[in-house]
Write an enzyme that holds these catalytic residues in place. Sequence first.
Site, PDB file in Angstrom:
ATOM      1  N   SER A 121       5.691 -10.446  -7.762  1.00  0.00           N
ATOM      2  CA  SER A 121       6.300  -9.810  -6.599  1.00  0.00           C
ATOM      3  C   SER A 121       7.579 -10.535  -6.209  1.00  0.00           C
ATOM      4  O   SER A 121       7.755 -11.717  -6.494  1.00  0.00           O
ATOM      5  CB  SER A 121       5.321  -9.818  -5.421  1.00  0.00           C
ATOM      6  N   LYS A 171      -2.200  -7.842  -7.054  1.00  0.00           N
ATOM      7  CA  LYS A 171      -0.848  -7.272  -6.966  1.00  0.00           C
ATOM      8  C   LYS A 171      -0.888  -5.777  -6.684  1.00  0.00           C
ATOM      9  O   LYS A 171      -0.047  -5.248  -5.941  1.00  0.00           O
ATOM     10  CB  LYS A 171      -0.085  -7.543  -8.268  1.00  0.00           C
ATOM     11  N   ASN A 175       0.841  -3.921  -3.430  1.00  0.00           N
ATOM     12  CA  ASN A 175       1.760  -2.790  -3.415  1.00  0.00           C
ATOM     13  C   ASN A 175       1.225  -1.643  -2.572  1.00  0.00           C
ATOM     14  O   ASN A 175       1.998  -0.917  -1.941  1.00  0.00           O
ATOM     15  CB  ASN A 175       2.033  -2.323  -4.844  1.00  0.00           C
ATOM     16  N   GLU A 178       2.046  -2.589   0.831  1.00  0.00           N
ATOM     17  CA  GLU A 178       3.492  -2.386   0.963  1.00  0.00           C
ATOM     18  C   GLU A 178       3.812  -0.920   1.273  1.00  0.00           C
ATOM     19  O   GLU A 178       4.674  -0.626   2.114  1.00  0.00           O
ATOM     20  CB  GLU A 178       4.142  -2.828  -0.342  1.00  0.00           C
TER      21      GLU A 178
END
Length: 297
Positions: A121, A171, A175, A178
């Site tokens: 990231s 991860k 996301n 995010e």
Amino acid sequence: MKIGYIGLGKMGKNMVLRILEKGHQVVAWNRSLEPRQEVAAAGAIAVETLEEVVQALTSPRTIWLMLPAGEITDQHLDKLLPLLSAGDLVIDGANSFYKDTERRATKLKAQGIKYMGVGTSGGPGGARAGACLMIGGNQADFDQLQTFFSDISAPGAYQFFPGAGAGHLVKMVHNGIEYGMMQAIAEGFAVMKASQYNLDMEKIAHIYQQKSVIESRLVGWAETGFQKHGNDLPEITATIAHTGEGQWTVETARELGVEVPIIKGSYQFRVASAQKPSFTGKVVSMLRGQFGGHAVK
């Protein structure tokens, strides 16, 4: 150390420059010539074939893949496998689905080859200045490479999670989160844009960055984006691209029986954005362009 590196896109090229800067040797391959030339000028050994990558390394080799997730990664692994030896290690640093990482690790293990999935990231800027690494794999492999991971990450910005796919799961959810955070920011700016006050979006983002509760890198990128593109974001597309991680997070949550209405809604908004353009979509697209270098015009 000396490492092979396959894939010199926005993230890969910058990470290779970081690796070189930290005193490591890199044997780099990319399908197109220009990125190879750029990293060669910085000191990498740029080669024209995958075979040359493997030949330039002494077993046990370490090879980092930074390729688009899915079929392209599988295709390159299939080409690499006959060239590798037992004890070699392959690292996938791209946004791969964690189940694919587990599948690949099982496949390579049958040939005595080790596999790690490293969620990366920070966007191209982070890859160059020091990324955030979410590392999955075997503890012994991590221990052997810990200094290397420390070198290429921002200070303290790496963590190990046991299991080949664990880093990519972390991860993937990152996301997904995010997605929801950007959606909330964009919806808030869209409400203010629609008000009767003719508000300056850049000034709003700026004051939010002055020790408010929602001060964040994302709001900072919003400020930069409005400064660069203007209050109405006239050049920015309202169609939001999505690369899979949000969908994977929603599907995984469903499998695990976990409700994720915010992440699910933000993913569905992206899917619908091509048919339903809005200022909210423009803000999300602008943010993606700011931190990830994605094409948003």
